[in-house]
Design an enzyme around this catalytic site. Structure first.
Site, mmCIF file in Angstrom:
data_model
loop_
_atom_site.group_PDB
_atom_site.id
_atom_site.type_symbol
_atom_site.label_atom_id
_atom_site.label_comp_id
_atom_site.label_asym_id
_atom_site.label_seq_id
_atom_site.Cartn_x
_atom_site.Cartn_y
_atom_site.Cartn_z
ATOM 1 N N LYS A 186 -8.652 -6.094 -6.721
ATOM 2 C CA LYS A 186 -9.660 -5.747 -5.491
ATOM 3 C C LYS A 186 -9.154 -4.427 -4.968
ATOM 4 O O LYS A 186 -10.084 -3.779 -4.677
ATOM 5 C CB LYS A 186 -9.043 -6.952 -4.539
ATOM 6 C CG LYS A 186 -9.624 -8.021 -4.374
ATOM 7 C CD LYS A 186 -9.397 -8.931 -2.940
ATOM 8 C CE LYS A 186 -7.848 -8.921 -2.396
ATOM 9 N NZ LYS A 186 -6.901 -9.582 -3.168
ATOM 10 N N ARG A 221 -8.674 -14.263 4.704
ATOM 11 C CA ARG A 221 -7.949 -15.023 3.710
ATOM 12 C C ARG A 221 -8.191 -16.440 3.719
ATOM 13 O O ARG A 221 -7.869 -17.489 2.871
ATOM 14 C CB ARG A 221 -6.569 -14.925 4.013
ATOM 15 C CG ARG A 221 -5.797 -13.286 3.646
ATOM 16 C CD ARG A 221 -5.436 -13.222 2.086
ATOM 17 N NE ARG A 221 -4.243 -12.692 1.879
ATOM 18 C CZ ARG A 221 -3.928 -11.537 1.732
ATOM 19 N NH1 ARG A 221 -4.894 -10.532 2.120
ATOM 20 N NH2 ARG A 221 -2.739 -10.799 1.408
ATOM 21 N N ARG A 258 3.873 -4.332 -11.319
ATOM 22 C CA ARG A 258 3.225 -3.506 -10.336
ATOM 23 C C ARG A 258 4.228 -2.477 -9.655
ATOM 24 O O ARG A 258 5.087 -2.876 -9.029
ATOM 25 C CB ARG A 258 2.228 -4.264 -9.564
ATOM 26 C CG ARG A 258 1.195 -3.181 -8.653
ATOM 27 C CD ARG A 258 -0.082 -3.927 -8.183
ATOM 28 N NE ARG A 258 0.530 -4.602 -6.673
ATOM 29 C CZ ARG A 258 -0.548 -5.520 -6.238
ATOM 30 N NH1 ARG A 258 -1.616 -5.210 -6.477
ATOM 31 N NH2 ARG A 258 -0.100 -6.025 -4.998
ATOM 32 N N ARG A 301 6.565 -3.016 -4.467
ATOM 33 C CA ARG A 301 6.570 -3.803 -3.207
ATOM 34 C C ARG A 301 7.379 -4.884 -3.164
ATOM 35 O O ARG A 301 7.597 -5.842 -4.090
ATOM 36 C CB ARG A 301 5.294 -4.138 -2.886
ATOM 37 C CG ARG A 301 4.339 -3.203 -2.465
ATOM 38 C CD ARG A 301 2.915 -3.438 -2.253
ATOM 39 N NE ARG A 301 2.450 -4.781 -2.075
ATOM 40 C CZ ARG A 301 1.399 -5.188 -1.873
ATOM 41 N NH1 ARG A 301 0.330 -4.392 -2.150
ATOM 42 N NH2 ARG A 301 0.971 -6.205 -1.597
ATOM 43 N N ARG A 351 2.984 -16.167 -2.655
ATOM 44 C CA ARG A 351 1.480 -15.571 -2.234
ATOM 45 C C ARG A 351 0.564 -16.566 -3.099
ATOM 46 O O ARG A 351 -0.613 -16.787 -2.545
ATOM 47 C CB ARG A 351 1.438 -14.403 -2.721
ATOM 48 C CG ARG A 351 2.190 -13.566 -1.651
ATOM 49 C CD ARG A 351 2.631 -11.981 -2.040
ATOM 50 N NE ARG A 351 1.643 -11.219 -2.275
ATOM 51 C CZ ARG A 351 1.679 -10.114 -2.961
ATOM 52 N NH1 ARG A 351 2.381 -9.799 -3.736
ATOM 53 N NH2 ARG A 351 0.209 -9.288 -3.095
#
Ligand code: AMP
Length: 204
Positions: A13, A85, A119, A153, A164
């Protein structure tokens, strides 16, 4: 053109929203980035949610989003990434403004886990790398573009990712139901350029 981009963490996204912003001239608004940029007394509270992969309370995120959408550059259009969300947030968004297109970029949980756990973000210029997929940094731990340090992160660590994804899967059922036929789904596991092409075809 007011666009909502949906999809679980790691679906691309953010990357696609940046590309779309470049192509269209509309701002890319990421609620994750809005929250990461919070400073002052609120920061501690925001971090207590984000670092555990939990959603921050609606009242707080809606206030931040309203302020951002009221800025001049977002008046004609925007690409919204990370909001809504939940179905409740979608209802709130409909009260603030009228959304033209809702796009979901779909990937499996397995793919999401693989992508997210690899990531890394650049501290300085925000470039995103992936040590499991691509683009891998040419030199380990260093940004290809500006030479600064890249970091993972806290919410991209394995336990937070699991949390998540669990929340995403629970909340998105009602959210997708709320938008119903308005949702256009794009296959997110294909080549990144193909995802972009499919997106542009749907939008313009
Ligand atoms: P993201 O960068 O979109 O993955 O968001 C990172 C984190 O910011 C999430 O795990 C949440 O803690 C928080 N966050 C971002 N967007 C929202 C939202 N719409 N509602 C509540 N929390 C959010």
């Amino acid at each position: 053109m007011k666009i909502v981009l949906l999809g679980k963490q790691g679906c691309g996204k953010g990357t696609q929203a940046k590309e779309l912003a470049k192509e269209s001239g509309f701002p890319h608004i990421s609620t994750g980035d809005l929250l990461r940029n919070v400073s002052g007394p609120l920061k501690k509270e925001v971090d207590s949610y984000m670092l555990n992969g939990k959603l921050v309370p609606d009242e707080l995120i809606i206030k931040l989003l309203k302020e951002r959408l009221a800025q001049k550059d977002a008046k004609q259009g925007f690409i919204l990434d990370g909001f809504p969300r939940t179905a409740e947030q979608a209802k709130e968004l409909d009260k603030i403004t009228k959304i033209d297109k809702v796009i979901e970029i779909f990937i499996s949980d397995k793919e999401a886990m693989n992508r997210l756990s690899g990531r890394f973000n650049c501290k300085k210029c925000g470039a995103i790398f992936n040590v499991n997929t691509s683009p891998r940094p040419k030199e380990s731990g260093i940004c290809d573009f500006c030479g600064s340090e890249i970091y993972q992160r806290a919410d991209d660590k394995e336990e937070a990712i699991k949390q998540r994804l669990k929340i995403y899967n629970e909340e998105s059922k009602q959210l997708l139901h709320y938008y119903g036929k308005k949702v256009i789904t794009i296959e997110g596991e294909q080549d990144i350029n193909q995802v972009k092409e499919d997106l542009l075809k749907q939008l313009f």
